[in-house]
Structures are given as C-alpha cells and as structure tokens.
Write an enzyme that holds these catalytic residues in place. Structure first.
Site, PDB file in Angstrom:
ATOM      1  N   TYR A 188      -3.957  12.611   1.636  1.00 22.00           N
ATOM      2  CA  TYR A 188      -4.580  13.741   2.398  1.00 22.00           C
ATOM      3  C   TYR A 188      -3.882  13.768   3.800  1.00 22.00           C
ATOM      4  CZ  TYR A 188      -7.133  10.636   5.880  1.00 22.00           C
ATOM      5  OH  TYR A 188      -7.320   9.825   6.900  1.00 22.00           O
TER       6      TYR A 188
ATOM      7  N   LYS B 108      -1.266   7.675   3.481  1.00 21.92           N
ATOM      8  CA  LYS B 108      -2.366   8.473   3.952  1.00 21.92           C
ATOM      9  C   LYS B 108      -3.321   8.599   2.711  1.00 21.92           C
ATOM     10  CE  LYS B 108      -3.808  11.521   7.412  1.00 21.92           C
ATOM     11  NZ  LYS B 108      -4.553  10.677   8.404  1.00 21.92           N
TER      12      LYS B 108
ATOM     13  N   GLU C  61      -3.385  -0.926  14.611  1.00 19.51           N
ATOM     14  CA  GLU C  61      -3.557   0.302  14.817  1.00 19.51           C
ATOM     15  C   GLU C  61      -5.179   0.370  15.128  1.00 19.51           C
ATOM     16  OE1 GLU C  61      -2.765   3.394  11.893  1.00 19.51           O
ATOM     17  OE2 GLU C  61      -3.417   1.903  10.311  1.00 19.51           O
TER      18      GLU C  61
ATOM     19  N   LEU D  25      -0.427   3.534   9.729  1.00 20.08           N
ATOM     20  CA  LEU D  25      -0.164   4.883   9.328  1.00 20.08           C
ATOM     21  C   LEU D  25       0.947   5.369  10.265  1.00 20.08           C
ATOM     22  CD1 LEU D  25      -0.917   7.403   7.446  1.00 20.08           C
ATOM     23  CD2 LEU D  25      -2.051   8.139   9.437  1.00 20.08           C
TER      24      LEU D  25
END
Ligand code: PDD
Length: 297
Positions: free
Chosen positions: A41, A156, A188, A212
């Site tokens: 996505y 993702k 992250e 990511l």
C-alpha cells in the site's frame, strides 16, 4: 445543525477499474490480501489539491510490488488520473490518499503464489488527519518497545499486525508513538521514521530492511541539506536515543512531530527543540510552495 461542522466525505472510491460509492465496493473473501495480508500500500498526502511527492510514492510502490514478486498493474499516467479524479471530489482540500494492491484471488487458499491471477487495486481518499498545530507546538510522548516485526520492513506491506499491536501498546501507556529497538538500535516508529538531534546534528538511521524508506524522511534530509542543517545517516543506539537533545518522528500523516518525553523522561528540556523549530519552518514553506504550484507533485 447550528454549530456543528460536518466534514464532506468523498462519494467515490476506485476498485478494479471502476469508480463506485464506498458501500458498493466488494472484494472476494478468497482475496489473498484478506487471507494472507498479501499486498502492499501507499499513503499519499494531498495539500490544497496537490499531490505530495507523487513520483517518490509511485517509485516506492514499484519497489514494494517488485519485492513481493508482483508487477505494477497500472501505468504512471493511469495512477495519476485515478488519484486526480478522487481528490477532485473535495476540491482544494487537504486529503490523505490510501491505495492498496493485493495479489487477488485464485479461488482457493494456498500459500504458494499462483500464476496469472488479476490483482485487486483499491484507492480511496479521506479528509486529512494531519497533526493539529497544538500537537506540533507541544510535542508528543513516546515509549520504546522491542521491534518484533519481520526483517522486510522496507516493503510497505499491508501485513501490519505487529505495527498495530505496538502502536496500541504505546497508546495504552499514554504515548503517541512507539520507537522500536532491535539489537540495541532504534530503527523507526511503529508508523513513522525516527530522527534525533545530538550536539546540533540531525541523525537518522540509514535505509535497510529494518525500516520503511519514508518519503517524509527523505524530504526532511533534503530540506536539511538545502537549509544548511548538519545531518547524517547513522545507526542510533538506545543510549544515543536516551541522551538525545531532540527526537522527532516523521510520516505522511504525522509530518514532522517532536517527541518531548521518552519513557517518562523529558527529551532535552521537555519542549520541542530549536532544530525542530527550524525544520518545521522549512517543512511549512515546502508545503506552501507545493500548494502554490511552485513545486511539482
Ligand atoms: N505509515 N515507517 C513506518 C513503519 C510507517 O508505517 C510509516 C508511514 C513511515 C513513514 O513513511 P512516509 O513518510 O512515507 O509516510 C515509516 C503510513 C502513514 C501508514 O501506515 O498509515
């Protein structure tokens, strides 16, 4: 009703080649996105009717699809036409586009990737839920949690159960984000990238399979270079995180949000720091130029 502002809802979504009212969109229960979380996505901000870093988002979509052995089902121009039509439903409004591509259905549940099935392509837009100015001015609390996700965090993927549980744990503890620790390094956030400021220098972990490659992260680095803010990509140990002068988290929905409390202790003096204030101004200026059409999507 007097005194109540109703926010407009878009009347259409896009699903597999058609524009439909949201309640008419139907996907097979045999879709591999539903059965396996087998899909990817993107979340693309749209400021005042202008798409934020479209090229970068579509490039990352390509990378995610390639990594899960899929081809992009649409050409760049087709994506743009779909997105433009959907955002045109709320003219000039700040919006958040969600698009997802799943592998589709072969009619049976089997882990092995089947040949020749049609992907499911879904796109919707929603009025933006960007951080309110108070949150940006006061900052958020964060906690650290063990990063228990898989080792392809660079994809993702829609398979977000670990992120969902990590974020819920943060919310249960009164924090706005969980900062994830793997092998002694801060990677992250549960749904954001991480920056710290140490001795006047901005630091973010380098891209790897542990995080990511955020579009907002890349823009922040770009703006830092442009505006002469010292920055570097380097692993952030837990000790560096604990002693950081400033901590920020970045994402399409959080933009650049300062963290003022970590695990119950103030970060710096417990208020958004001076480097954050400079970056927030640069980021605001970038958004204003985008809205004015002086920066391409
Ligand atoms: N998530 N890291 C993770 C794990 C994320 O989920 C996100 C964003 C980011 C930041 O990426 P970007 O700057 O491109 O938004 C980093 C989106 C917003 C979401 O899942 O809704």
């Amino acid at each position: 009703m007097a005194g109540v502002t109703m926010q407009a809802r878009p009347a259409e979504i896009y699903l597999n080649g058609r524009f439909l009212p949201p309640e008419e969109g139907q996907v097979s229960v045999m879709d591999r996105g539903f059965l396996f979380g087998d899909g990817v996505y993107e979340v693309i901000p749209c400021y005042g009717g202008r798409l934020f870093r479209l090229e970068e988002h579509l490039r990352r979509l390509d990378n995610s699809l390639h990594a899960i052995r899929m081809h992009n089902p649409l050409e760049r121009g087709e994506w743009q036409a779909i997105l433009e039509r959907l955002i045109g439903q709320l003219p000039g409004a700040d919006q958040s586009i969600y698009l997802q591509v799943t592998r589709g259905s072969s009619g049976q549940r089997d882990h092995a990737i089947p040949d020749g099935i049609a992907p499911t392509v879904f796109v919707m837009t929603q009025p933006a839920l960007y951080p309110d100015p108070t949150t940006l001015a006061t900052g958020i609390k964060a906690i650290t949690l063990a990063d228990n996700r898989w080792l392809r965090c660079d994809i993702k993927a829609i398979t977000l159960l670990a992120n969902v549980l990590l974020r819920s744990e943060a919310l249960d503890q009164g924090a706005g984000e969980a900062i994830l620790i793997r092998d002694g390094q801060a990677t992250e956030g549960a749904a954001s990238n991480l920056f710290i400021v140490q001795a006047g220098e901005l630091i973010t972990p380098p891209k790897s399979d542990r995080l990511l490659p955020g579009i907002t992260r890349d823009l922040v680095l770009e703006l830092a270079h442009q505006h002469g803010l010292p920055c570097r990509e380097q692993e952030i140990s837990e000790a560096m995180l604990d002693s950081a002068d400033e901590i920020w988290v970045t994402s399409s929905t959080k933009e650049v949000t300062p963290v003022v409390e970590l695990n119950g202790h103030p970060v710096g003096n417990g208020t958004p720091g001076p480097i954050y204030t400079r970056m927030a101004a640069c980021y605001g200026e970038y958004k204003a130029l985008l809205q004015a059409g002086r920066i391409p999507s």
